[in-house]
Design a protein around this motif. Structure first.
Motif, PDB file in Angstrom:
ATOM      1  N   SER A  17       0.852  -1.197   0.000  1.00 26.08           N
ATOM      2  CA  SER A  17       0.000   0.000   0.000  1.00 26.08           C
ATOM      3  C   SER A  17       0.882   1.240   0.000  1.00 26.08           C
ATOM      4  N   ARG A  18       0.327   2.324  -0.454  1.00 31.41           N
ATOM      5  CA  ARG A  18       1.068   3.580  -0.507  1.00 31.41           C
ATOM      6  C   ARG A  18       0.190   4.730  -0.055  1.00 31.41           C
ATOM      7  N   LEU A  19       0.839   5.684   0.598  1.00 30.86           N
ATOM      8  CA  LEU A  19       0.112   6.877   0.990  1.00 30.86           C
ATOM      9  C   LEU A  19      -0.114   7.765  -0.227  1.00 30.86           C
ATOM     10  N   PHE A  20       0.888   7.807  -1.099  1.00 31.59           N
ATOM     11  CA  PHE A  20       0.777   8.586  -2.334  1.00 31.59           C
ATOM     12  C   PHE A  20       1.018   7.643  -3.521  1.00 31.59           C
ATOM     13  N   GLY A  21       0.416   7.969  -4.628  1.00 29.34           N
ATOM     14  CA  GLY A  21       0.619   7.182  -5.830  1.00 29.34           C
ATOM     15  C   GLY A  21      -0.137   5.871  -5.842  1.00 29.34           C
ATOM     16  N   LYS A  22      -1.334   5.867  -5.215  1.00 34.90           N
ATOM     17  CA  LYS A  22      -2.110   4.630  -5.189  1.00 34.90           C
ATOM     18  C   LYS A  22      -2.548   4.204  -6.591  1.00 34.90           C
ATOM     19  N   ARG A  23      -2.859   5.164  -7.443  1.00 36.98           N
ATOM     20  CA  ARG A  23      -3.187   4.859  -8.849  1.00 36.98           C
ATOM     21  C   ARG A  23      -1.924   5.080  -9.668  1.00 36.98           C
ATOM     22  N   GLN A  24      -1.424   4.006 -10.295  1.00 42.27           N
ATOM     23  CA  GLN A  24      -0.157   4.078 -11.005  1.00 42.27           C
ATOM     24  C   GLN A  24      -0.322   4.489 -12.473  1.00 42.27           C
ATOM     25  N   PHE A  25      -0.968   3.657 -13.261  1.00 42.69           N
ATOM     26  CA  PHE A  25      -1.128   4.011 -14.677  1.00 42.69           C
ATOM     27  C   PHE A  25      -2.371   3.358 -15.244  1.00 42.69           C
ATOM     28  N   ILE A  38      -4.020   2.262 -19.256  1.00 50.14           N
ATOM     29  CA  ILE A  38      -3.846   2.153 -20.706  1.00 50.14           C
ATOM     30  C   ILE A  38      -5.209   2.293 -21.359  1.00 50.14           C
ATOM     31  N   GLU A  39      -5.296   3.158 -22.347  1.00 46.26           N
ATOM     32  CA  GLU A  39      -6.550   3.388 -23.054  1.00 46.26           C
ATOM     33  C   GLU A  39      -6.320   3.321 -24.559  1.00 46.26           C
ATOM     34  N   ALA A  40      -7.304   2.799 -25.257  1.00 48.86           N
ATOM     35  CA  ALA A  40      -7.237   2.786 -26.717  1.00 48.86           C
ATOM     36  C   ALA A  40      -7.436   4.205 -27.237  1.00 48.86           C
ATOM     37  N   SER A  41      -6.706   4.543 -28.286  1.00 45.39           N
ATOM     38  CA  SER A  41      -6.833   5.865 -28.895  1.00 45.39           C
ATOM     39  C   SER A  41      -6.925   5.683 -30.405  1.00 45.39           C
ATOM     40  N   ASP A  42      -7.171   6.773 -31.109  1.00 49.48           N
ATOM     41  CA  ASP A  42      -7.271   6.693 -32.562  1.00 49.48           C
ATOM     42  C   ASP A  42      -5.959   6.181 -33.150  1.00 49.48           C
ATOM     43  N   GLY A  43      -6.034   5.037 -33.778  1.00 48.53           N
ATOM     44  CA  GLY A  43      -4.851   4.481 -34.420  1.00 48.53           C
ATOM     45  C   GLY A  43      -3.890   3.778 -33.493  1.00 48.53           C
ATOM     46  N   GLY A  44      -4.274   3.533 -32.239  1.00 50.95           N
ATOM     47  CA  GLY A  44      -3.355   2.846 -31.338  1.00 50.95           C
ATOM     48  C   GLY A  44      -3.818   2.882 -29.905  1.00 50.95           C
ATOM     49  N   ALA A  45      -2.872   3.070 -28.986  1.00 50.57           N
ATOM     50  CA  ALA A  45      -3.192   3.127 -27.556  1.00 50.57           C
ATOM     51  C   ALA A  45      -2.174   4.021 -26.863  1.00 50.57           C
ATOM     52  N   GLU A  46      -2.515   4.490 -25.678  1.00 53.99           N
ATOM     53  CA  GLU A  46      -1.604   5.332 -24.918  1.00 53.99           C
ATOM     54  C   GLU A  46      -1.672   4.984 -23.439  1.00 53.99           C
ATOM     55  N   ILE A  47      -0.579   5.271 -22.756  1.00 53.84           N
ATOM     56  CA  ILE A  47      -0.510   5.049 -21.319  1.00 53.84           C
ATOM     57  C   ILE A  47      -0.596   6.395 -20.618  1.00 53.84           C
ATOM     58  N   GLN A  48      -1.384   6.437 -19.562  1.00 55.34           N
ATOM     59  CA  GLN A  48      -1.552   7.664 -18.786  1.00 55.34           C
ATOM     60  C   GLN A  48      -1.058   7.405 -17.362  1.00 55.34           C
ATOM     61  N   ILE A  49      -0.094   8.199 -16.919  1.00 50.37           N
ATOM     62  CA  ILE A  49       0.409   8.083 -15.553  1.00 50.37           C
ATOM     63  C   ILE A  49      -0.548   8.836 -14.639  1.00 50.37           C
ATOM     64  N   LEU A  50      -1.063   8.146 -13.623  1.00 54.73           N
ATOM     65  CA  LEU A  50      -2.169   8.678 -12.830  1.00 54.73           C
ATOM     66  C   LEU A  50      -1.752   9.416 -11.562  1.00 54.73           C
ATOM     67  N   SER A  51      -0.466   9.446 -11.258  1.00 53.24           N
ATOM     68  CA  SER A  51      -0.016  10.151 -10.059  1.00 53.24           C
ATOM     69  C   SER A  51       1.394  10.675 -10.275  1.00 53.24           C
ATOM     70  N   PHE A  52       1.667  11.846  -9.714  1.00 54.93           N
ATOM     71  CA  PHE A  52       3.019  12.410  -9.776  1.00 54.93           C
ATOM     72  C   PHE A  52       4.006  11.495  -9.083  1.00 54.93           C
ATOM     73  N   TRP A  53       3.523  10.761  -8.077  1.00 58.39           N
ATOM     74  CA  TRP A  53       4.398   9.911  -7.267  1.00 58.39           C
ATOM     75  C   TRP A  53       4.601   8.525  -7.886  1.00 58.39           C
ATOM     76  N   ALA A  54       3.879   8.228  -8.924  1.00 66.13           N
ATOM     77  CA  ALA A  54       3.994   6.907  -9.537  1.00 66.13           C
ATOM     78  C   ALA A  54       5.305   6.781 -10.308  1.00 66.13           C
ATOM     79  N   LYS A  55       6.007   5.690 -10.076  1.00 66.12           N
ATOM     80  CA  LYS A  55       7.236   5.409 -10.814  1.00 66.12           C
ATOM     81  C   LYS A  55       6.928   4.329 -11.839  1.00 66.12           C
ATOM     82  N   VAL A  56       6.710   4.761 -13.064  1.00 63.94           N
ATOM     83  CA  VAL A  56       6.341   3.847 -14.149  1.00 63.94           C
ATOM     84  C   VAL A  56       7.371   3.972 -15.259  1.00 63.94           C
ATOM     85  N   GLU A  57       7.874   2.844 -15.717  1.00 59.67           N
ATOM     86  CA  GLU A  57       8.854   2.821 -16.801  1.00 59.67           C
ATOM     87  C   GLU A  57       8.264   2.139 -18.028  1.00 59.67           C
TER      88      GLU A  57
END
Length: 283
Positions: free
Chosen positions: A221-229, A231-250
């Motif tokens: 569990s985390r106090l900050f960054g509970k929502r990490q990322f 993925i949503e479909a977009s026109d012609g592909g898909a994109e990743i959205q980082i949901l918190s400033f504190w999330a460490k996503v590579e």
């Protein structure tokens, strides 16, 4: 015509053209393609013709059958370039003229065994398997002659009715294969949970985090960054959205923030887990 390239480490041991509806791989004399490996069962797995492609079926082997490092649960459709793990051997599946296509650019290469092997460290007999190479890197320059499967001996416990293609696959195998094929045609995410491989559709959104509402809930569990990322479909592909400033996503080894487009085969790391994005054939 499809063919199999049997390898041990960097050495190609056998090349077999699949000119029969069914071929059995194993250690015993009952197999057509004999693999001399103590980790391989006497009849380990079977490759069957299904439509214009092939299906691989694990025959309740002792150590399991893996495709690109992912353990096969019953049966699975094979795609060109798939690497089948049988003991410490690798069986490369090539289909048609696809093997002559140009190499993808470095940032567009589809990950195969490396992704799953890194996720499976110390969890399977493949953890210490030799490093695998891509399709174009292991095609030998004529040093290993190809044989037709029909030139190999027919396993004693299989009837000619099997070879005539009248029993290609069971209804359950076909249903699972069709479901997987449909899923793989659309944007999807592969990941491991409780040491089991899973494939999930992106659909209206695929979210990873430390909340119960996440599609994949991370451990702890985390106090900050509970929502990490997400993925949503977009026109012609898909994109990743980082949901918190504190999330460490590579993504492919680089930390990302905000919204970023995803390419087929992209590897995503967050909260100690690794995910692989697939664009699907319909993208």
């Amino acid at each position: 015509m499809a063919r199999l390239v049997v390898r041990f480490g960097d050495k190609t041991q056998q090349i077999v053209n699949l000119d029969l509806p069914m071929v059995t791989i194993g250690r015993g004399s009952g197999a057509q393609i004999v693999v001399d490996d103590p980790l391989v069962s006497r009849e380990h797995c079977r490759i069957r013709l299904m439509g214009d492609g092939h299906l691989i079926i694990d025959l309740e082997s002792r150590t399991g059958t893996f495709v690109n490092g992912e353990k096969v649960a019953g049966s699975q459709i094979l795609e060109h370039g798939d690497e089948v793990g049988v003991g410490k051997h690798t069986v490369l599946y090539e289909y048609g003229e696809a093997r002559t296509k140009a190499k993808p650019k470095a940032d567009e290469k589809k990950d195969t065994g490396e992704f799953w092997l890194s996720s499976l460290q110390d969890q399977s007999p493949f953890a210490e398997a030799d490093d695998k190479k891509k399709v174009d890197d292991i095609i030998t320059a004529g040093s290993t002659p190809a044989l037709d499967a029909s030139e190999l001996k027919k396993p004693e416990n299989q009837s000619m009715q099997d070879y005539q293609g009248t029993m290609v696959a069971s209804a359950g195998e076909l249903q699972r294969a069709r479901q997987l094929a449909l899923l793989m045609q659309k944007p999807h995410v592969k990941f491991r949970r409780d040491r089991e491989a899973h494939t999930a559709p992106v659909g209206d959104g695929f979210e990873v985090g430390y909340t119960e509402a996440a599609n994949v809930r991370l451990e702890g569990s985390r106090l900050f960054g509970k929502r990490q990322f997400r993925i949503e479909a977009s026109d012609g592909g898909a994109e990743i959205q980082i949901l918190s400033f504190w999330a460490k996503v590579e993504v492919n080894g680089k930390r990302v923030r905000g919204r970023n487009p995803l390419k087929d085969g992209a590897r995503i790391k967050a909260g100690g887990k690794t995910f692989q994005f697939g664009a699907g054939d319909a993208s």
